[in-house]
Design a protein around this motif. Structure first.
Motif, PDB file in Angstrom:
ATOM      1  N   ILE A 164     -38.090   0.457  26.201  1.00 23.25           N
ATOM      2  CA  ILE A 164     -38.369   1.751  26.823  1.00 23.25           C
ATOM      3  C   ILE A 164     -39.867   1.819  27.113  1.00 23.25           C
ATOM      4  O   ILE A 164     -40.683   1.432  26.287  1.00 23.25           O
ATOM      5  N   SER A 165     -40.227   2.327  28.281  1.00 24.90           N
ATOM      6  CA  SER A 165     -41.639   2.443  28.667  1.00 24.90           C
ATOM      7  C   SER A 165     -42.361   3.503  27.847  1.00 24.90           C
ATOM      8  O   SER A 165     -41.749   4.471  27.394  1.00 24.90           O
ATOM      9  N   ALA A 166     -43.673   3.309  27.683  1.00 24.00           N
ATOM     10  CA  ALA A 166     -44.504   4.324  27.027  1.00 24.00           C
ATOM     11  C   ALA A 166     -44.433   5.616  27.841  1.00 24.00           C
ATOM     12  O   ALA A 166     -44.263   5.583  29.063  1.00 24.00           O
ATOM     13  N   GLY A 167     -44.544   6.742  27.162  1.00 25.81           N
ATOM     14  CA  GLY A 167     -44.519   8.023  27.860  1.00 25.81           C
ATOM     15  C   GLY A 167     -44.034   9.133  26.958  1.00 25.81           C
ATOM     16  O   GLY A 167     -43.917   8.972  25.752  1.00 25.81           O
ATOM     17  N   ILE A 168     -43.742  10.265  27.574  1.00 31.88           N
ATOM     18  CA  ILE A 168     -43.258  11.433  26.850  1.00 31.88           C
ATOM     19  C   ILE A 168     -41.742  11.520  27.008  1.00 31.88           C
ATOM     20  O   ILE A 168     -41.206  11.387  28.116  1.00 31.88           O
ATOM     21  N   TYR A 169     -41.067  11.741  25.896  1.00 30.35           N
ATOM     22  CA  TYR A 169     -39.617  11.850  25.867  1.00 30.35           C
ATOM     23  C   TYR A 169     -39.237  13.119  25.122  1.00 30.35           C
ATOM     24  O   TYR A 169     -40.045  13.690  24.395  1.00 30.35           O
ATOM     25  N   PHE A 170     -38.003  13.542  25.307  1.00 36.74           N
ATOM     26  CA  PHE A 170     -37.517  14.741  24.636  1.00 36.74           C
ATOM     27  C   PHE A 170     -36.221  14.429  23.911  1.00 36.74           C
ATOM     28  O   PHE A 170     -35.318  13.821  24.477  1.00 36.74           O
ATOM     29  N   LEU A 171     -36.158  14.859  22.644  1.00 35.97           N
ATOM     30  CA  LEU A 171     -34.920  14.832  21.884  1.00 35.97           C
ATOM     31  C   LEU A 171     -34.218  16.153  22.143  1.00 35.97           C
ATOM     32  O   LEU A 171     -34.859  17.207  22.119  1.00 35.97           O
ATOM     33  N   LYS A 172     -32.927  16.097  22.366  1.00 42.01           N
ATOM     34  CA  LYS A 172     -32.149  17.317  22.557  1.00 42.01           C
ATOM     35  C   LYS A 172     -30.979  17.270  21.584  1.00 42.01           C
ATOM     36  O   LYS A 172     -30.135  16.377  21.664  1.00 42.01           O
ATOM     37  N   LEU A 173     -30.967  18.225  20.647  1.00 41.87           N
ATOM     38  CA  LEU A 173     -29.889  18.340  19.679  1.00 41.87           C
ATOM     39  C   LEU A 173     -29.020  19.517  20.067  1.00 41.87           C
ATOM     40  O   LEU A 173     -29.514  20.636  20.215  1.00 41.87           O
ATOM     41  N   GLU A 174     -27.731  19.254  20.268  1.00 40.22           N
ATOM     42  CA  GLU A 174     -26.761  20.321  20.533  1.00 40.22           C
ATOM     43  C   GLU A 174     -25.747  20.295  19.403  1.00 40.22           C
ATOM     44  O   GLU A 174     -25.116  19.277  19.157  1.00 40.22           O
ATOM     45  N   ALA A 175     -25.639  21.433  18.702  1.00 41.73           N
ATOM     46  CA  ALA A 175     -24.691  21.534  17.595  1.00 41.73           C
ATOM     47  C   ALA A 175     -24.415  23.004  17.323  1.00 41.73           C
ATOM     48  O   ALA A 175     -25.335  23.826  17.358  1.00 41.73           O
ATOM     49  N   GLY A 176     -23.173  23.328  17.063  1.00 40.52           N
ATOM     50  CA  GLY A 176     -22.818  24.701  16.696  1.00 40.52           C
ATOM     51  C   GLY A 176     -23.212  25.742  17.718  1.00 40.52           C
ATOM     52  O   GLY A 176     -23.557  26.857  17.363  1.00 40.52           O
ATOM     53  N   GLY A 177     -23.199  25.370  19.000  1.00 37.63           N
ATOM     54  CA  GLY A 177     -23.540  26.322  20.051  1.00 37.63           C
ATOM     55  C   GLY A 177     -25.034  26.512  20.245  1.00 37.63           C
ATOM     56  O   GLY A 177     -25.459  27.334  21.048  1.00 37.63           O
ATOM     57  N   LYS A 178     -25.848  25.765  19.515  1.00 40.69           N
ATOM     58  CA  LYS A 178     -27.304  25.861  19.639  1.00 40.69           C
ATOM     59  C   LYS A 178     -27.851  24.597  20.305  1.00 40.69           C
ATOM     60  O   LYS A 178     -27.266  23.532  20.215  1.00 40.69           O
ATOM     61  N   VAL A 179     -29.005  24.757  20.955  1.00 40.46           N
ATOM     62  CA  VAL A 179     -29.703  23.622  21.566  1.00 40.46           C
ATOM     63  C   VAL A 179     -31.144  23.649  21.072  1.00 40.46           C
ATOM     64  O   VAL A 179     -31.818  24.672  21.165  1.00 40.46           O
ATOM     65  N   ILE A 180     -31.589  22.535  20.513  1.00 40.44           N
ATOM     66  CA  ILE A 180     -32.949  22.423  19.994  1.00 40.44           C
ATOM     67  C   ILE A 180     -33.594  21.194  20.621  1.00 40.44           C
ATOM     68  O   ILE A 180     -32.979  20.127  20.694  1.00 40.44           O
TER      69      ILE A 180
END
Length: 93
Positions: free
Chosen positions: A69-85
């Motif tokens: 994977i190239s260097a840079g900014i990435y985002f983790l997205k957690l979806e659970a129990g109707g919530k998104v973080i």
């Protein structure tokens, strides 16, 4: 029930961040939930699906190897129990 309080799904800080290749992602589920944990690039393109399954309540850790994977900014997205973080990850090489 409401007076007992409710623990929400929590995406804890990943370590290390910035990362060079590996990071450990910690999250908590208050109840059994369908969990989707994905990594996206800055353009919103899906890079990797780390978790896509139903998990029991509890604390979980998953490691991500960003090899290739190239260097840079990435985002983790957690979806659970109707919530998104979301959490930002910085990948340096």
């Amino acid at each position: 029930e409401a007076s007992m309080g409710k623990i929400n799904e929590v995406l804890l800080q990943s370590y290390p961040n910035p990362l060079t290749q590996f990071t450990v992602i910690n999250y908590q589920l208050p109840v059994k939930s369908k969990v989707l944990l994905r990594v996206y690039n800055i353009s919103g393109q899906l890079i990797r699906v780390l978790v896509n399954e139903t998990k029991e309540a509890g604390y979980y850790s998953i490691s991500w190897n960003s090899k290739g994977i190239s260097a840079g900014i990435y985002f983790l997205k957690l979806e659970a129990g109707g919530k998104v973080i979301n959490e930002k990850l910085v990948l340096v090489k």
